[in-house]
Design an enzyme around this catalytic site. Structure first.
Site, PDB file in Angstrom:
ATOM      1  CG  HIS A   1     -24.603   3.256   2.714  1.00 38.46           C
ATOM      2  ND1 HIS A   1     -24.256   4.555   2.415  1.00 38.46           N
ATOM      3  CD2 HIS A   1     -23.617   2.786   3.512  1.00 38.46           C
ATOM      4  CE1 HIS A   1     -23.116   4.848   3.007  1.00 38.46           C
ATOM      5  NE2 HIS A   1     -22.708   3.788   3.679  1.00 38.46           N
TER       6      HIS A   1
ATOM      7  NE  ARG B   1     -24.529  -3.117   8.661  1.00 41.11           N
ATOM      8  CZ  ARG B   1     -23.453  -2.539   8.135  1.00 41.11           C
ATOM      9  NH1 ARG B   1     -22.297  -2.611   8.770  1.00 41.11           N
ATOM     10  NH2 ARG B   1     -23.507  -1.907   6.990  1.00 41.11           N
TER      11      ARG B   1
ATOM     12  CG  HIS C   1     -25.052  -0.795   2.800  1.00 47.96           C
ATOM     13  ND1 HIS C   1     -24.091  -0.956   1.826  1.00 47.96           N
ATOM     14  CD2 HIS C   1     -24.380  -0.746   3.979  1.00 47.96           C
ATOM     15  CE1 HIS C   1     -22.894  -0.992   2.381  1.00 47.96           C
ATOM     16  NE2 HIS C   1     -23.035  -0.877   3.690  1.00 47.96           N
TER      17      HIS C   1
ATOM     18  CD  GLU D   1     -17.489   3.713   9.346  1.00 46.17           C
ATOM     19  OE1 GLU D   1     -16.726   3.527   8.380  1.00 46.17           O
ATOM     20  OE2 GLU D   1     -18.262   2.833   9.775  1.00 46.17           O
TER      21      GLU D   1
END
Length: 533
Positions: free
Chosen positions: A237, A385, A350, A113
């Site tokens: 997000h 994050r 998110h 990712e």
């Protein structure tokens, strides 16, 4: 009611703490809706962990520190990542059905990712959170030492100085809990209380979070006198499905990890179909989430677009159906065939990177009170994050908190004061709550979004001050409802977000200010201390 440990929240953080403690302690799990209604159940991508010899702790730590833009606590990051493999092995022992790959060292498929230098995301197709939650829920429901109170709302923790004003160092001795079905408020005594209520995405108008994400644990700990840190870092997000009937449906980071590209839609005129991420960052679609979200926000505002498109239709249909069955099926329900068409997407709130200040055992400033998961600030996430580190944090810190609690001596039961409703009445106009809820979420989206200015933040601060007075007056005079409790928590969290954002006079990670576009040479966390009560 008396328990050894009370756990507020039934996501991965709460369930992992409960299951690790259940052999030696009487545990209660308090869930304000059903056990599977939290954000963990919605997690698609997976869990980041070092599971392959081509990978290393140092690489995972480095990727995390880079994404965190200088604000990660390195010792906390190292602790969590170095315990990542044993956390995954524990889930495998519990029977979590991760996607297999016979060619892989551990026998499970690993994906990659944004922000990761290696394939290290273990997953169960594109519904990892659901697979983990269902497995652990079954274990929790069948364990004789675990009591589950669904549709129960934790209102506030009870501190020992409520029993004796002369206590020099107050501790947490329990909490008040409302049974949503009957309306009664119970007093629940516990030697240790764990807040695992998730984040606060519902403070914004558009979010990938479920309706339960109202910052309850953060607000409860704040009101109990605990410090809160880094609340300005709200992760948007980049890719939430844009469709009038697709509430909060996330298009996983893994779609970009497996080759999905972001393009301008037909409404972009001459630029229609153009891939735009390489112009914003050399890592293109695999840049960290804050970079991708700001790039999409920029393109939408510049061209007056409602959305952009994420296209992975160049991959074989069999590959897409195998790796993204949930996304494929949901999009197909809405008339979008991802094997032949691009997916319309927009950024949405998110993840809450900040939270209640804790150590690696989940301990807060109040003895007897712990916070784990998205509710907590351990220092792992810094200013942004890294994808799929959140579920890992739930597992590692959850296990560490359970071990610490097990080492503490059991306490004698002490009588706690009952909830006092003698001076309140039933609300005459609940429309006030609905109106305030809507107003709060709208101005947070407009004034405290992806790109911020001091003027907009000050406007938000002014509105929060007025709303807070209204909400607290309402709380003082009328019987509590779930909506009122959530609104009270949201306005507290909104205040923390704005106060933190105003105090950071730079742009870093998820916090971008047009008034302070530069990044300061030294990174410091924003730590808020609650006012004395």
């Amino acid at each position: 009611m008396k328990f050894d440990v009370a756990i507020v929240g039934s996501g991965l953080a709460g369930l992992s703490v409960a299951l690790h403690l259940a052999q030696t302690r009487k545990v209660v799990i308090i869930s304000k809706r059903s056990l599977l209604d939290g954000a963990s159940n919605w997690a698609q991508g997976g869990i980041a962990a070092v599971l392959d010899s081509a990978d290393s702790h140092e690489q995972h730590i480095s990727d995390t520190l880079i994404a965190g833009a200088g604000l990660c606590d390195e010792s906390a990051t190292r602790f969590i990542i170095e315990h990542s493999r044993e956390a995954i092995e524990w889930l495998i022992e519990q029977g979590v059905p991760f996607t297999r790959d016979p060619k892989a060292e551990l026998g499970f498929h690993l994906t990659r990712e944004g922000g990761h230098s290696q394939r290290r995301i273990i997953h169960a197709a594109d519904a990892t959170g659901h697979a983990v939650q269902v497995t652990l829920e079954q274990k929790a429901r069948s364990h004789p030492n675990i009591t589950i109170l669904e549709h129960h709302f934790a209102i506030d923790v009870i501190k020992s100085d409520r029993l004796d004003a002369n206590v020099s160092t107050p501790s947490c001795v329990g909490l008040y809990v409302k049974d949503v079905t009957t309306g009664k408020v119970m007093t629940l005594a516990a030697d240790h209380t764990v807040l695992a209520t998730g984040g606060a995405g519902k403070v914004y108008l558009y979010t990938t979070n479920p309706d339960t994400a109202t910052g309850d644990g953060i607000a409860m700990a704040w009101r109990a006198g605990c410090r809160v840190a880094n609340m300005e870092f709200i992760q948007f997000h980049p890719t939430c499905l844009y469709h009038p009937y697709a509430k909060s449906f996330l298009i996983s980071e893994a779609v970009r990890g497996e080759g999905g590209v972001l393009k301008l839609p037909a409404g972009a005129g001459a630029g229609a179909g153009k891939r735009f991420m390489p112009e914003h960052d050399e890592r293109a679609e695999l840049a960290p989430r804050d970079v991708v979200a700001r790039a999409i926000d920029f393109e939408m505002k510049k061209r007056g677009l409602d959305y952009v498109e994420l296209d992975i239709s160049h991959q074989p249909p069999e590959f897409l159906k195998e790796h993204f069955p949930t996304i494929h099926a949901r999009c197909l329900e809405l008339g979008i065939d991802i094997t032949t068409q691009p997916i319309p997407v927009v950024p949405a709130v998110h993840f809450t990177c900040g939270g209640v200040v804790t150590d690696m055992f989940g301990r807060t400033d109040l003895p007897g009170l712990y916070a784990v998961g998205e509710t907590a600030y351990t220092g792992l996430h810094g200013a942004n994050r890294l994808a799929s580190n959140s579920l890992l944090e739930c597992l590692v810190v959850g296990r560490a908190a359970a071990k610490h609690i097990e080492q503490q001596p059991k306490q004698k039961a002490i009588p706690l004061p009952a909830w006092d409703e003698s001076r309140v009445t039933d609300a005459d106009e609940e429309v006030v709550i609905a109106h305030n809820w809507d107003e709060l979420r709208r101005f947070m989206w407009n004034y405290v979004g992806i790109v911020r200015t001091t003027k907009r933040l000050e406007r938000a601060q002014h509105r929060i001050r007025l709303l807070r007075e209204e909400i607290y007056e309402y709380y003082a005079h009328f019987r509590i409802t779930r909506d009122l409790l959530e609104l009270r928590n949201l306005v507290d969290v909104a205040s923390m977000i704005v106060e933190s954002a105003l105090s950071r006079r730079e742009s870093r990670g998820l916090h971008y200010s047009q008034d302070y576009p530069e990044t300061l040479p030294k990174a410091l966390p924003t730590v808020l201390s609650p006012p004395p009560r």
